[in-house]
Design an enzyme around this catalytic site. Structure first.
Site, PDB file in Angstrom:
ATOM      1  N   LYS A 187      -1.899  -4.753  -2.051  1.00 41.29           N
ATOM      2  CA  LYS A 187      -2.560  -3.478  -2.289  1.00 41.29           C
ATOM      3  C   LYS A 187      -4.052  -3.649  -2.079  1.00 41.29           C
ATOM      4  CE  LYS A 187      -1.901   0.752  -2.739  1.00 41.29           C
ATOM      5  NZ  LYS A 187      -1.087   1.419  -1.725  1.00 41.29           N
ATOM      6  N   SER A 243       2.394   4.732   0.678  1.00 37.37           N
ATOM      7  CA  SER A 243       1.978   4.897  -0.716  1.00 37.37           C
ATOM      8  C   SER A 243       2.483   6.232  -1.254  1.00 37.37           C
ATOM      9  CB  SER A 243       0.456   4.766  -0.841  1.00 37.37           C
ATOM     10  OG  SER A 243       0.072   3.420  -0.789  1.00 37.37           O
TER      11      SER A 243
END
Length: 634
Positions: free
Chosen positions: A193, A397
């Site tokens: 991430k 996402s």
């Protein structure tokens, strides 16, 4: 004197009345202009001119007419990819259209999936036995991809071709924040991430570099394969691996070097290009302008395409578009305001839909906005409506979060998806203030009193709550993925960790079900609803919102002067990229200060080709974490 006063008041009243009447007439005329639509009657025999003077997008952004009129400027025009594809496909089967004239001089590019869709339509046009003539002053990657499918590629003698490939550098603020004693409080879950890295480091982590390198290699391979298949004579290695040698062989004449590399066929001005097309379709009888040819413009042609494509009314399939960054408010079209999209979906619940297709072209955004959209989709599932998801350039996402309700997910090889992970970044300025002698003091009843405090810094208790909440959102994400894809939580975590996958890898891993474009997803949804081809209507939710783009451009000084005056040579291709990089710096700092709550956002998606657009934040974030952070800033 009394009589004179009465006369004066009468004259003032007449003046005020006339001013009111003229103002009313002005707004009536303005409304009539803005509400007008292209006239399909303007379609003529000859060539279809596609002068793509702007960028290709999933959903055309809304223009504020009042702001445009006040500033006397219109943003660069946007073209919906599905409209371009429909226009080209309709022209392939219409005997009035003999030639496709593709003017790419003002073309600003688009996403990889959109470019593949448009190039596929160009191939179908050629397969109908009709020629395509492309022209540009300079060709970049996306323009070259489309032009490669033309029968003749024309280049201005003063122009050239610049093939750059995907990739480049992004700004990192770690050292700058440290220098100015600004603390970026980061809470994240996911090894890959990397959306928080610009605020904590001065460069990419090995994990982020590995992930992005794989993605860009895949996109570059797909681009090369597309161009080489359409134009085998193009020597892509020559123009990308030995640029100096390639140019030197043609005495640094970029136009001649482009011909030598097999990238273009003929050098000539736009007038000469038009004269070439006129030999095929005849000259334009309505003008004496040099280089004119019998032509139909894009807007009236598209109006006729839409009028002719009225489907049967036995069934109804709705398509809702989630395009751009996901926010919590009413933003859009052209950006994904969750409140607006949820409202469109809820209004459609009363329409007795036979199926719903969700078109996702989003790198993600706020978790709360993503969940709002997901819940609205689930209300259709609860009503028994079949749901499919069609992924565009990216559905990562938050874009994947809202894809989890689908019974079937369609993607393209160039699609970027996954990035299953969440993060939160909140700045604090305790060290900066201390440097200038500013201190804080007060009384707390608990470790969370007055937290998060961006002036005094965060307490350990606040850090614990924020990190725990971020992990809770991640576990929720994993639960949605596991239930939707029929895998264990452990497997969902293996697929997650914030890693981004291309469409091919995502299909092999089970994150998507099959390759296919939006039409493929609609056809599947129709079959799932037992609807035969031609017996159903496809309705795009929110498509009837008023459009002002073209008419405003005509109203304001005859067009977009900024666009007309922009450089169009090879150097302009590079300068436009530098302007985009400057925008990335400003956007990155703005994202740090926005405090939008926990994010499910894909940083890698911003590093791939395509028009970058940020969703307008039209509502205060509803995440309780964001509200706490907002309180700390009040």
């Amino acid at each position: 004197m009394a009589f004179a006063g009465k006369v004066w008041r009468l004259l003032v009243g007449i003046k005020d009345a006339l001013a009111l009447i003229f103002l009313l007439l002005f707004f009536i005329a303005l409304f009539a202009i803005l509400s007008a639509r292209p006239n399909p009657g303007m379609v003529r025999d000859g060539a279809l001119l596609l002068d793509i003077d702007g960028s290709v997008v999933e959903e055309v952004s809304q223009i504020d007419p009042l702001q445009a009129l006040i500033s006397r400027t219109v943003p660069m025009r946007e073209y919906a990819a599905r409209d371009l594809v429909a226009a080209i496909d309709e022209a392939a089967g219409d005997e009035r259209v003999e030639v496709l004239a593709l003017d790419l001089t003002g073309f600003l590019g688009g996403g990889a999936v959109h470019m593949s869709e448009v190039s596929g339509a160009l191939d179908r046009f050629k397969a109908a036995g009709k020629p395509i003539y492309a022209y540009a002053y300079a060709y970049g990657d996306d323009a070259m991809l489309l032009a490669a499918h033309a029968d003749e590629i024309w280049l201005d003698p003063m122009g050239g071709v610049a093939i750059m490939g995907p990739g480049g550098e992004s700004p990192y603020f770690g050292q700058a924040l440290e220098r100015f004693n600004i603390t970026a409080n980061v809470y994240r879950v996911g090894t890959y991430k990397s959306a928080v890295e610009p605020y904590t480091q001065d460069g990419m982590s090995p994990e982020a570099r590995e992930n992005l390198s794989q993605l860009l290699a895949t996109l570059w391979q797909e681009w090369r394969a597309n161009v080489s298949s359409a134009r085998p004579q193009a020597d892509i290695d020559l123009v990308t691996q030995d640029v100096a040698g390639w140019l030197a062989a043609s005495n640094n004449d970029i136009a001649q070097a482009s011909i030598a590399a097999g990238l273009v066929d003929r050098l000539g001005t736009r007038v000469e290009w038009g004269e070439r097309i006129a030999t095929e379709v005849g000259e334009d009888e309505w003008t004496d302008e040099p280089g004119s040819f019998a032509t139909t413009q894009y807007d009236p042609w598209l109006a006729e395409v839409r009028r002719n494509r009225e489907s049967g009314d036995e069934g109804r399939i709705a398509v809702v578009t989630v395009d751009g960054e996901i926010s919590d408010g009413e933003a859009g079209p052209g950006s994904a305001g969750a409140a607006r999209i949820a409202r469109l979906l809820d209004e459609a619940l009363d329409d007795n839909l036979d199926a719903l297709v969700v078109r996702v072209n989003s790198p993600g955004g706020t978790v709360t906005g993503s969940e709002t959209i997901r819940r609205a989709i689930m209300r259709h599932r609860a009503a028994g409506t079949p749901v499919a998801v069609s992924m565009g350039n990216y559905a990562a996402s938050g874009g994947y979060w809202i894809s989890t309700p689908a019974e079937r997910i369609f993607a393209e090889p160039e699609t970027l998806t996954g990035s299953i992970g969440v993060f939160l970044v909140v700045p604090s300025f305790e060290d900066l203030l201390a440097e200038y002698g500013v201190t804080t003091d007060g009384v707390r009843t608990t470790g969370l009193s007055g937290q998060p405090d961006i002036l005094a810094g965060f307490t350990p208790e606040a850090n614990a709550v924020l990190q725990a909440s971020t992990e809770s959102f991640y576990n929720r994400f994993l639960t949605l993925v596991a239930e939707a894809r029929g895998v264990s939580m452990e497997r969902a975590d293996e697929l997650g960790q914030g890693r981004v996958w291309d469409g091919g890898a995502a299909r092999q891993l089970g994150l998507v079900d099959q390759f296919g474009d939006l039409d493929t997803a609609i056809a599947w949804a129709a079959g799932r609803a037992d609807l035969a081809e031609g017996t159903y209507e496809v309705r795009y939710l929110g498509e009837n919102a008023p459009r002002y783009d073209t008419l405003l451009a005509q109203l304001l000084m005859g067009g977009n002067d900024a666009q007309e005056e922009a450089g169009r040579d090879v150097a302009s291709i590079f300068t436009r990229r530098e302007a985009t990089r400057l925008g990335q710096v400003i956007e990155g700092l703005d994202r740090l200060m926005a405090v939008e709550g926990v994010q499910a956002h894909c940083l890698e998606c911003a590093a791939v080709p395509g028009p970058a657009r940020t969703a307008a934040q039209q509502a205060t974030p509803r995440s309780w974490l964001a509200m706490l952070a907002r309180l700390g800033m009040d």
